[in-house]
Design an enzyme around this catalytic site. Structure first.
Site, PDB file in Angstrom:
ATOM      1  N   THR A 118       0.879  -1.177   0.000  1.00 56.25           N
ATOM      2  CA  THR A 118       0.000   0.000   0.000  1.00 56.25           C
ATOM      3  C   THR A 118       0.911   1.220   0.000  1.00 56.25           C
ATOM      4  OG1 THR A 118      -1.664  -1.170   1.287  1.00 56.25           O
ATOM      5  CG2 THR A 118      -1.815   1.235   1.242  1.00 56.25           C
TER       6      THR A 118
ATOM      7  N   LYS B 254      -7.681   1.417  -3.102  1.00 54.57           N
ATOM      8  CA  LYS B 254      -7.292   0.982  -1.749  1.00 54.57           C
ATOM      9  C   LYS B 254      -7.427   2.124  -0.738  1.00 54.57           C
ATOM     10  CE  LYS B 254      -5.056  -1.227   1.565  1.00 54.57           C
ATOM     11  NZ  LYS B 254      -5.588  -2.375   2.267  1.00 54.57           N
TER      12      LYS B 254
ATOM     13  N   LYS C 134      -1.364   5.358   8.545  1.00 57.89           N
ATOM     14  CA  LYS C 134      -0.605   5.459   7.290  1.00 57.89           C
ATOM     15  C   LYS C 134      -1.566   5.591   6.094  1.00 57.89           C
ATOM     16  CE  LYS C 134       1.653   2.415   4.016  1.00 57.89           C
ATOM     17  NZ  LYS C 134       2.078   1.059   3.680  1.00 57.89           N
TER      18      LYS C 134
END
Ligand code: NAD
EC number: 1.1.1.31
Length: 290
Positions: free
Chosen positions: A88, A163, A238
């Site tokens: 990611t 995502k 994050k």
């Protein structure tokens, strides 16, 4: 059988590589931490891992590391090989990785995953992919080994875009669910009753139905294991930061995403460090209105 290089054998990468081995692929791996995985031949460097492979998969912590690893492995790639990044990372780094691969005559896909370490071990991850049709078609059989569902979301960077949008929803919804359970407690409402209502009503969502933050309620979740991750609060932070970085770059209004980022930053700076992201519930319960 394909020859596969796998770089980044951490919590997610190791079980994903193990599933490729189980499916009969010839896997060579590398991790700076010196991790080994049964059935995976260990290489001495990232470049060595990428040499002579049909596919090279990366599962790394962030975009800066991805860029530096790509600088090493792209020149070692075999023409026509597909490079698949499952980390990611920010959309810009994903696109930069695609550019590097394309300039060297390689196919590439950004393919972040959802499903956590449980999904990685069980081979039931959801892959969200960005890249050309040709690159996607070449990567698909590997996604089918490591995952249960794959969506080709569009061109380079589309997987990462999907995502971070998904995880922005998750961060916001988890906070909403935790607020509701904390409020219910103070109203004297039984947690099981709240779960029974919400999980079958318009408030239902993954954060209640599958990953309930209240211990002893709903299916087993990190709340039943002392809020040990699971999905760590700092990883949620994050991803929320990535969503805000992306929103900033295209001038998109995401006021709830911004607030969720602030709340998780505050949480991780204090008692949330090392905890599952659903531990936002005990955190909020310890607070008053002001
Ligand atoms: P992790 O920290 O366990 O694994 C990352 C691995 O990369 C480590 O083993 C590290 O040693 C290795 N590494 C770092 N720099 C390297 C380099 N230059 N060369 C080779 N190896 C290097 O993290 P993880 O939980 O496996 O997550 C990996 C990625 O997947 C992250 O981008 C994360 O956001 C994403 N992700 C994680 C989850 C989860 O539940 N853990 C779920 C979905 C997505």
């Amino acid at each position: 059988m394909s020859r596969i290089g796998f770089i980044g054998l951490g919590n997610m990468g190791a079980p994903m590589a193990a599933n490729l081995v189980k499916a009969g692929h010839q896997v060579t791996g590398f991790d700076v931490a010196g991790v080994t995985v049964e059935g995976v031949a260990m290489a001495g460097s990232a470049a060595e891992t990428a040499r002579g492979q049909d596919a090279v998969i990366t599962m790394l912590p962030n975009g800066d590391i991805l860029r530096s690893v790509y600088a090493e492995i792209v020149p070692a790639g075999e023409a026509g090989a597909v490079f698949i990044d499952c980390s990611t990372v920010d959309v810009d780094s994903a696109r930069a990785a695609h550019e590097m691969a394309k300039a060297a005559g390689l196919l590439s896909v950004d393919a972040p995953v959802s499903g956590g370490i449980g999904g990685a071990a069980a081979g039931t991850l959801t892959f969200m992919a960005g890249g050309s049709e040709e690159a996607f078609a070449k990567a698909l059989p590997l996604f089918e080994v490591m995952g249960g569902k794959t969506v080709h979301c569009g061109e380079a960077g589309a997987g990462q875009s999907a995502k971070i949008c998904n995880n922005m929803i998750l961060g916001i919804s988890m906070i909403g669910v935790c607020e509701a359970f904390a409020l219910a407690d103070k109203l004297g409402l039984d947690r099981q009753s709240l779960f029974d209502v919400v999980s079958t009503s318009s408030g239902s969502c993954w954060s209640v139905n599958t990953y309930c933050p209240a211990p002893g309620i709903g299916p087993k979740s990190p709340a039943d294991n002392g809020y040990k991750p699971g999905f760590a609060a700092d990883l949620m932070l994050k991803d929320l930061k990535l969503s805000q970085q992306a929103a900033e770059s295209v001038d998109a209004a995401t006021p709830m995403g911004q607030r969720a980022t602030e709340l998780y930053a505050d949480f991780v700076a204090g008692e949330g460090k090392g905890m599952d992201f659903s531990a936002m519930l005990p955190h909020l319960m310890g607070k008053g209105r002001r």
